[in-house]
Every structure is written in C-alpha cells, then in structure tokens.
Design an enzyme around this catalytic site. Structure first.
Site, PDB file in Angstrom:
ATOM      1  N   GLN A 135      -7.635  25.489  -0.946  1.00  0.00           N
ATOM      2  CA  GLN A 135      -6.538  23.861  -1.850  1.00  0.00           C
ATOM      3  C   GLN A 135      -7.677  23.590  -2.591  1.00  0.00           C
ATOM      4  O   GLN A 135      -7.599  23.033  -3.499  1.00  0.00           O
ATOM      5  CB  GLN A 135      -6.016  23.172  -0.491  1.00  0.00           C
TER       6      GLN A 135
ATOM      7  N   ARG B 101      -3.907  26.465  -7.519  1.00  0.00           N
ATOM      8  CA  ARG B 101      -3.920  27.297  -6.940  1.00  0.00           C
ATOM      9  C   ARG B 101      -3.888  28.457  -7.013  1.00  0.00           C
ATOM     10  O   ARG B 101      -4.239  29.473  -7.112  1.00  0.00           O
ATOM     11  CB  ARG B 101      -2.401  27.304  -5.587  1.00  0.00           C
TER      12      ARG B 101
ATOM     13  N   CYS C 144      -2.044  17.957  -0.947  1.00  0.00           N
ATOM     14  CA  CYS C 144      -1.548  19.587  -1.012  1.00  0.00           C
ATOM     15  C   CYS C 144      -0.715  20.280  -0.850  1.00  0.00           C
ATOM     16  O   CYS C 144      -0.149  20.992  -1.511  1.00  0.00           O
ATOM     17  CB  CYS C 144      -2.384  20.235   0.366  1.00  0.00           C
TER      18      CYS C 144
ATOM     19  N   ASP D 230      -2.541  13.728   3.826  1.00  0.00           N
ATOM     20  CA  ASP D 230      -2.403  14.983   3.739  1.00  0.00           C
ATOM     21  C   ASP D 230      -1.097  14.606   4.990  1.00  0.00           C
ATOM     22  O   ASP D 230      -0.707  13.735   5.301  1.00  0.00           O
ATOM     23  CB  ASP D 230      -3.513  16.059   4.429  1.00  0.00           C
TER      24      ASP D 230
ATOM     25  N   ARG E 286      -4.654  33.727   6.376  1.00  0.00           N
ATOM     26  CA  ARG E 286      -4.317  31.918   7.473  1.00  0.00           C
ATOM     27  C   ARG E 286      -3.977  32.363   8.580  1.00  0.00           C
ATOM     28  O   ARG E 286      -2.937  32.737   9.007  1.00  0.00           O
ATOM     29  CB  ARG E 286      -2.683  31.717   6.868  1.00  0.00           C
TER      30      ARG E 286
ATOM     31  N   HIS F 181      -9.868  23.950   4.992  1.00  0.00           N
ATOM     32  CA  HIS F 181      -8.328  25.012   3.961  1.00  0.00           C
ATOM     33  C   HIS F 181      -9.559  25.229   2.458  1.00  0.00           C
ATOM     34  O   HIS F 181      -9.034  24.242   1.122  1.00  0.00           O
ATOM     35  CB  HIS F 181      -7.619  23.898   3.665  1.00  0.00           C
TER      36      HIS F 181
END
Ligand code: NVA
Length: 324
Positions: A132, A295, A267, A224, A102, A129
């Site tokens: 996700q 996930r 998410c 988000d 990340r 991402h």
C-alpha cells in the site's frame, strides 16, 4: 543471486525504493513494458484475511507481467493449522516464481521466507502494509513530482499496520512523517526507532503526537479505518461516540490546516462519517481512486524488481525504454 523479499517497508533501501517507484511510473505509462513472468510462470497469492484491492491488483498485475496468478484461499489451506508454515513453504516454493501473502503475524511471513528460494511479498500483516505504501508514494510522486521533503500526516490509529508502514516507508523516502493519534494508540517503539534511524540517513523526520497542529502545512493527509481486520470484536469501542479516535477524524476543518494543494489519501475500505468526512474523501483534494489504481502499477514494479534481484526474469526492454 540472493533472493530478496518485501516483508516490511524498510526491507528496501532508499535507493531501492526509488527504483521501484520509477519502474511503477514507467509501468503506469506502458502497462505491458515488462514481462518477467512470461511462460506463464505462476505467482501464489494467499489470503488469510479479507481482500478486494489486493486480490484484484496482484492477479491483474501478475497477468500483465506475463504470468499466472494462483490465488489460494487461506480458509481452505489453513496454513499453520493443517500443516506448518515451513511445510507449506517447501511445497509452494517449488511451484511458483513468487509468493504474495496476506496474513496475521509477521513471524509467519518470516518463516515462509526462510523456507523458500523465491521472493515473498507481505500483502498486509498485523504489523505492516508495505505494498500500500508503494502505491501511496507513487500517488505522491504523481501529485507533486517528488517525495523527499514532503510532509505526510497520518491521523487515527497510530498503533496499526498502516501507521507503522507510513513511518518506515516515508522515512525511507526522505519525507517528514507525522503520526497524530491518541496516546493510547501510539506506534510500536521499535518501529518508531527503526523509522528514525532511516530518517537520519535520508533527511526525513518522524513525529508522534496527539496535537492536530501537526497537520499545519502538510502536503499529504491520510487516515485508515479505526477497526482493522481482526479487531471486529472491538468495533463498538473503536467506532462509537466515546472512541479515542473521534478527535482525529479527517474533516474539512482538518484539511483546511494542510497546505494549499494538499492531497488526501486512504488505503480503503473507507467509512464515511467515521474516520473521514464524506466531503473530504469525495472532495477535490482526494486522490483515493488514483491511489487504488496505483496498487497495480506499484506491485507490478515490485514483482519485476524482486524477480530481477532473484536472478529471474531478465527485465526487458532496457530501462531507457521505459523511463517516464
Ligand atoms: N488497517 C487496515 C488496513 C486495510 C487495508 C486493516 O488491517 O484492516
């Protein structure tokens, strides 16, 4: 065998994405069906930004695949500052079977991938991402039994990593993906062009608009945070009453425009009363806790798939034993 990476959602073809999702469903049904990291073999999991779900799900997932998660604190490692990304790659790549990172710029992930011969997985960058999205698509498959032909509408910051990943991953899945955002925060044109190219191959479609009518009849409504990691200094203008995102808050009225039986995804972390009303995220359409669990299953499937493509960890038992 060529080493494969997942740096952006469209690194997987439509067929490959479907394979990963199928394996994700199988691993959800039987968490210990695949042990490609038996040894245990280590996977480096590196964080240059905050995390909860990603550290938890990758660490748990690597352990369940038979491996050992080596979590690296980016504040200590100072990759690119204390030493170059390339030099870090040369060290880490000799010790682990995969690297999960990340970080900020996409160029950092690419440089890492260029200097290792193990899979590199983007665990969120400024631009994408993709892990996700595998979890989200798994959640859509669970809810509806399929993904292709479904309509997914994302409301909010159309210029952020999640919007970009929704475009690329949903187009790959053959979905009708609609980004509903203020004109000031539209997706990167290059990403939109890639998504439209992919949609032309899969029968999907991509729309970018500021018209809430795009929600009408949607199967999946998503949003988000309006303040992504790294944008904290802009929190006032992004979250205040004058925020350009206020008209795109997911309220009960917005959900009422979607199809009967539509689901809501986020998410996380979520901010109730900001990008989503509490009655939506805590209401009957919400699948956010399944999504968060997915996930784990999706990322385990991804790692198993990538390791197989890297010539490592022959996948056993046979796929016939784990379909479902
Ligand atoms: N756009 C958000 C996603 C968090 C999972 C961020 O980058 O902070």
């Amino acid at each position: 065998m060529t080493v494969r990476h997942l740096l952006a959602d469209d690194d997987l073809t439509a067929v490959e994405q479907a394979e990963v999702l199928e394996l994700g469903l199988a691993l959800r049904a039987d968490r210990y069906a695949r042990r490609p990291l038996d040894g245990p073999r280590a996977v480096a999991i590196i964080f240059d930004k905050p995390t909860l779900r990603t550290q938890l799900s990758f660490s748990t997932g690597v352990a369940e695949l038979g491996g050992f998660p080596t979590v690296v604190d980016g504040n200590l490692a100072q990759i690119g500052t204390r030493e170059s990304v390339a030099d870090v790659a040369r060290v880490v790549g000799r010790q682990v079977s995969a690297i999960v990172w990340r970080t900020h710029g996409q160029d950092r992930l690419q440089e890492m991938a260029d200097h290792v011969d193990v899979p590199v997985v983007n665990a969120l960058s400024d631009d994408y991402h993709p892990c996700q999205l595998l979890a989200d698509l798994l959640t859509v498959r669970e809810a509806f039994g399929d993904v292709a032909g479904r309509t997914l509408v994302y409301l909010g910051d159309g210029a952020n990593n999640m919007a970009h990943s929704y475009l690329l991953a949903c187009a790959t899945a053959g979905m009708d993906v609609r980004i509903v955002s203020p004109a000031s925060h539209r997706p990167d044109p290059g990403v939109l062009a890639r998504a439209r190219d992919r949609a032309a191959e899969t029968g999907g479609a991509c729309t970018v608009t500021d018209d809430l009518a795009a929600v009408d009849g949607a199967d999946v409504v998503v949003t988000d945070t309006w303040v992504s990691m790294g944008q904290e200094s802009q929190a006032g203008e992004r979250k205040g009453e004058a925020s350009p995102f206020v008209p795109f808050r997911v309220t009960a009225d917005v959900m009422a425009r979607a199809a009967a039986g539509a689901i809501f995804l986020h998410c996380l972390p979520a901010y109730r009363g900001v990008e989503v009303a509490a009655e939506v995220i805590d209401g009957p359409a919400s699948r956010v806790w399944d999504e968060a669990e997915n996930r784990l299953h999706a990322q385990k499937a991804l790692l198993a798939w990538l390791l197989e493509r890297a010539g490592e960890g022959a996948l056993a038992p046979s796929p016939a034993q784990v379909t479902g």
